[in-house]
Design a protein around this motif. Sequence first.
Motif, PDB file in Angstrom:
ATOM      1  N   UNK A   1       7.950   9.968  -9.868  1.00 44.81           N
ATOM      2  CA  UNK A   1       8.032  10.176  -8.417  1.00 44.81           C
ATOM      3  C   UNK A   1       8.628   8.992  -7.680  1.00 44.81           C
ATOM      4  N   UNK A   2       8.887   7.898  -8.383  1.00 47.95           N
ATOM      5  CA  UNK A   2       9.471   6.736  -7.725  1.00 47.95           C
ATOM      6  C   UNK A   2       9.228   5.478  -8.521  1.00 47.95           C
ATOM      7  N   UNK A   3       9.510   4.356  -7.873  1.00 51.22           N
ATOM      8  CA  UNK A   3       9.373   3.053  -8.517  1.00 51.22           C
ATOM      9  C   UNK A   3       8.324   2.215  -7.789  1.00 51.22           C
ATOM     10  N   UNK A   4       7.464   1.587  -8.554  1.00 49.74           N
ATOM     11  CA  UNK A   4       6.480   0.645  -8.026  1.00 49.74           C
ATOM     12  C   UNK A   4       6.979  -0.747  -8.376  1.00 49.74           C
ATOM     13  N   UNK A   5       7.553  -1.423  -7.400  1.00 50.79           N
ATOM     14  CA  UNK A   5       8.136  -2.750  -7.620  1.00 50.79           C
ATOM     15  C   UNK A   5       9.181  -2.733  -8.741  1.00 50.79           C
ATOM     16  N   UNK A   6       9.939  -1.646  -8.813  1.00 54.61           N
ATOM     17  CA  UNK A   6      11.018  -1.536  -9.782  1.00 54.61           C
ATOM     18  C   UNK A   6      10.621  -0.871 -11.087  1.00 54.61           C
ATOM     19  N   UNK A   7       9.368  -0.463 -11.222  1.00 55.99           N
ATOM     20  CA  UNK A   7       8.880   0.140 -12.463  1.00 55.99           C
ATOM     21  C   UNK A   7       8.507   1.599 -12.237  1.00 55.99           C
ATOM     22  N   UNK A   8       8.900   2.448 -13.191  1.00 54.23           N
ATOM     23  CA  UNK A   8       8.699   3.894 -13.059  1.00 54.23           C
ATOM     24  C   UNK A   8       7.224   4.246 -12.900  1.00 54.23           C
ATOM     25  N   UNK A   9       6.978   5.198 -12.001  1.00 51.71           N
ATOM     26  CA  UNK A   9       5.632   5.730 -11.763  1.00 51.71           C
ATOM     27  C   UNK A   9       5.668   7.212 -12.108  1.00 51.71           C
ATOM     28  N   UNK A  10       5.090   7.560 -13.259  1.00 49.20           N
ATOM     29  CA  UNK A  10       5.083   8.922 -13.772  1.00 49.20           C
ATOM     30  C   UNK A  10       3.782   9.620 -13.432  1.00 49.20           C
ATOM     31  N   UNK A  11       3.881  10.922 -13.177  1.00 44.68           N
ATOM     32  CA  UNK A  11       2.713  11.749 -12.889  1.00 44.68           C
ATOM     33  C   UNK A  11       2.698  12.914 -13.866  1.00 44.68           C
ATOM     34  N   UNK A  12       1.526  13.180 -14.419  1.00 38.51           N
ATOM     35  CA  UNK A  12       1.330  14.319 -15.301  1.00 38.51           C
ATOM     36  C   UNK A  12       1.891  15.587 -14.656  1.00 38.51           C
ATOM     37  N   UNK A  13       2.557  16.404 -15.436  1.00 37.11           N
ATOM     38  CA  UNK A  13       3.247  17.595 -14.917  1.00 37.11           C
ATOM     39  C   UNK A  13       2.314  18.515 -14.148  1.00 37.11           C
ATOM     40  N   UNK A  14       1.101  18.740 -14.650  1.00 36.25           N
ATOM     41  CA  UNK A  14       0.170  19.633 -13.959  1.00 36.25           C
ATOM     42  C   UNK A  14      -0.361  18.998 -12.683  1.00 36.25           C
ATOM     43  N   UNK A  15      -0.664  17.703 -12.735  1.00 39.15           N
ATOM     44  CA  UNK A  15      -1.127  17.005 -11.544  1.00 39.15           C
ATOM     45  C   UNK A  15      -0.038  16.989 -10.477  1.00 39.15           C
ATOM     46  N   UNK A  16       1.213  16.801 -10.902  1.00 40.21           N
ATOM     47  CA  UNK A  16       2.310  16.797  -9.931  1.00 40.21           C
ATOM     48  C   UNK A  16       2.435  18.153  -9.229  1.00 40.21           C
ATOM     49  N   UNK A  17       2.261  19.229  -9.955  1.00 33.70           N
ATOM     50  CA  UNK A  17       2.343  20.554  -9.323  1.00 33.70           C
ATOM     51  C   UNK A  17       1.310  20.675  -8.210  1.00 33.70           C
ATOM     52  N   UNK A  18       0.139  20.108  -8.435  1.00 32.02           N
ATOM     53  CA  UNK A  18      -0.926  20.159  -7.440  1.00 32.02           C
ATOM     54  C   UNK A  18      -0.636  19.240  -6.256  1.00 32.02           C
ATOM     55  N   UNK A  19      -0.099  18.035  -6.520  1.00 30.78           N
ATOM     56  CA  UNK A  19       0.101  17.012  -5.494  1.00 30.78           C
ATOM     57  C   UNK A  19       1.556  16.849  -5.054  1.00 30.78           C
ATOM     58  N   UNK A  20       2.422  17.801  -5.352  1.00 32.64           N
ATOM     59  CA  UNK A  20       3.837  17.634  -5.026  1.00 32.64           C
ATOM     60  C   UNK A  20       4.129  17.556  -3.530  1.00 32.64           C
ATOM     61  N   UNK A  21       3.198  17.988  -2.715  1.00 35.43           N
ATOM     62  CA  UNK A  21       3.392  17.954  -1.258  1.00 35.43           C
ATOM     63  C   UNK A  21       2.678  16.762  -0.618  1.00 35.43           C
ATOM     64  N   UNK A  22       2.326  15.770  -1.454  1.00 30.15           N
ATOM     65  CA  UNK A  22       1.594  14.606  -0.954  1.00 30.15           C
ATOM     66  C   UNK A  22       2.343  13.309  -1.259  1.00 30.15           C
ATOM     67  N   UNK A  23       2.206  12.371  -0.343  1.00 29.14           N
ATOM     68  CA  UNK A  23       2.730  11.021  -0.518  1.00 29.14           C
ATOM     69  C   UNK A  23       1.675  10.196  -1.244  1.00 29.14           C
ATOM     70  N   UNK A  24       2.104   9.392  -2.219  1.00 31.92           N
ATOM     71  CA  UNK A  24       1.214   8.529  -2.995  1.00 31.92           C
ATOM     72  C   UNK A  24       1.377   7.094  -2.493  1.00 31.92           C
ATOM     73  N   UNK A  25       0.277   6.396  -2.271  1.00 29.94           N
ATOM     74  CA  UNK A  25       0.310   4.961  -1.993  1.00 29.94           C
ATOM     75  C   UNK A  25      -0.504   4.269  -3.066  1.00 29.94           C
ATOM     76  N   UNK A  26       0.181   3.432  -3.869  1.00 33.29           N
ATOM     77  CA  UNK A  26      -0.478   2.690  -4.938  1.00 33.29           C
ATOM     78  C   UNK A  26      -1.162   1.474  -4.341  1.00 33.29           C
ATOM     79  N   UNK A  27      -2.454   1.357  -4.608  1.00 30.78           N
ATOM     80  CA  UNK A  27      -3.265   0.256  -4.106  1.00 30.78           C
ATOM     81  C   UNK A  27      -4.053  -0.308  -5.278  1.00 30.78           C
ATOM     82  N   UNK A  28      -4.826  -1.329  -5.035  1.00 33.02           N
ATOM     83  CA  UNK A  28      -5.665  -1.926  -6.074  1.00 33.02           C
ATOM     84  C   UNK A  28      -7.026  -2.259  -5.477  1.00 33.02           C
ATOM     85  N   UNK A  29      -8.054  -2.059  -6.284  1.00 34.75           N
ATOM     86  CA  UNK A  29      -9.426  -2.358  -5.882  1.00 34.75           C
ATOM     87  C   UNK A  29     -10.029  -3.348  -6.865  1.00 34.75           C
TER      88      UNK A  29
END
Length: 124
Positions: free
Chosen positions: A56-84
């Motif tokens: 779905x895009x690059x996180x600081x230049x590195x590929x961010x892959x999403x499981x095919x089934x999860x992507x079908x569910x979340x394809x209409x959502x924006x992802x923000x990568x954070x850390x806890x």
Amino acid sequence: MTERLAVTDKAKALIQELVTKHGDLMFYQAGGCCEGTQPQCFEKGTFFPRMNDACIGLAEGFEFWVDRDLFEYWQHAHFTLDVLDGFGPGGFSLETPLGKTFKVHYRMFTEEELADLAPVQRNA
């Protein structure tokens, strides 16, 4: 063009720390029960996305892959990568020994954003 992925400053700093220690990275977010839907960070070349998974895009230049089934569910959502701080449900991700956990925050795209979404790359 509307990007599907953003990265917080806190996540950017952790990514740079991991790059210094491990070199090139890649991210994978599965949809299974055992690892939950926590994004996992791996050294590039040590994990391979499955057929039809979505980059779905690059996180600081590195590929961010999403499981095919999860992507079908979340394809209409924006992802923000954070850390806890703390140990998440998955123990294989590179940030785990640092006492950190990558986390994704979701929000639904607006109608305007949906009309101009960046394409995804599918694993063949």
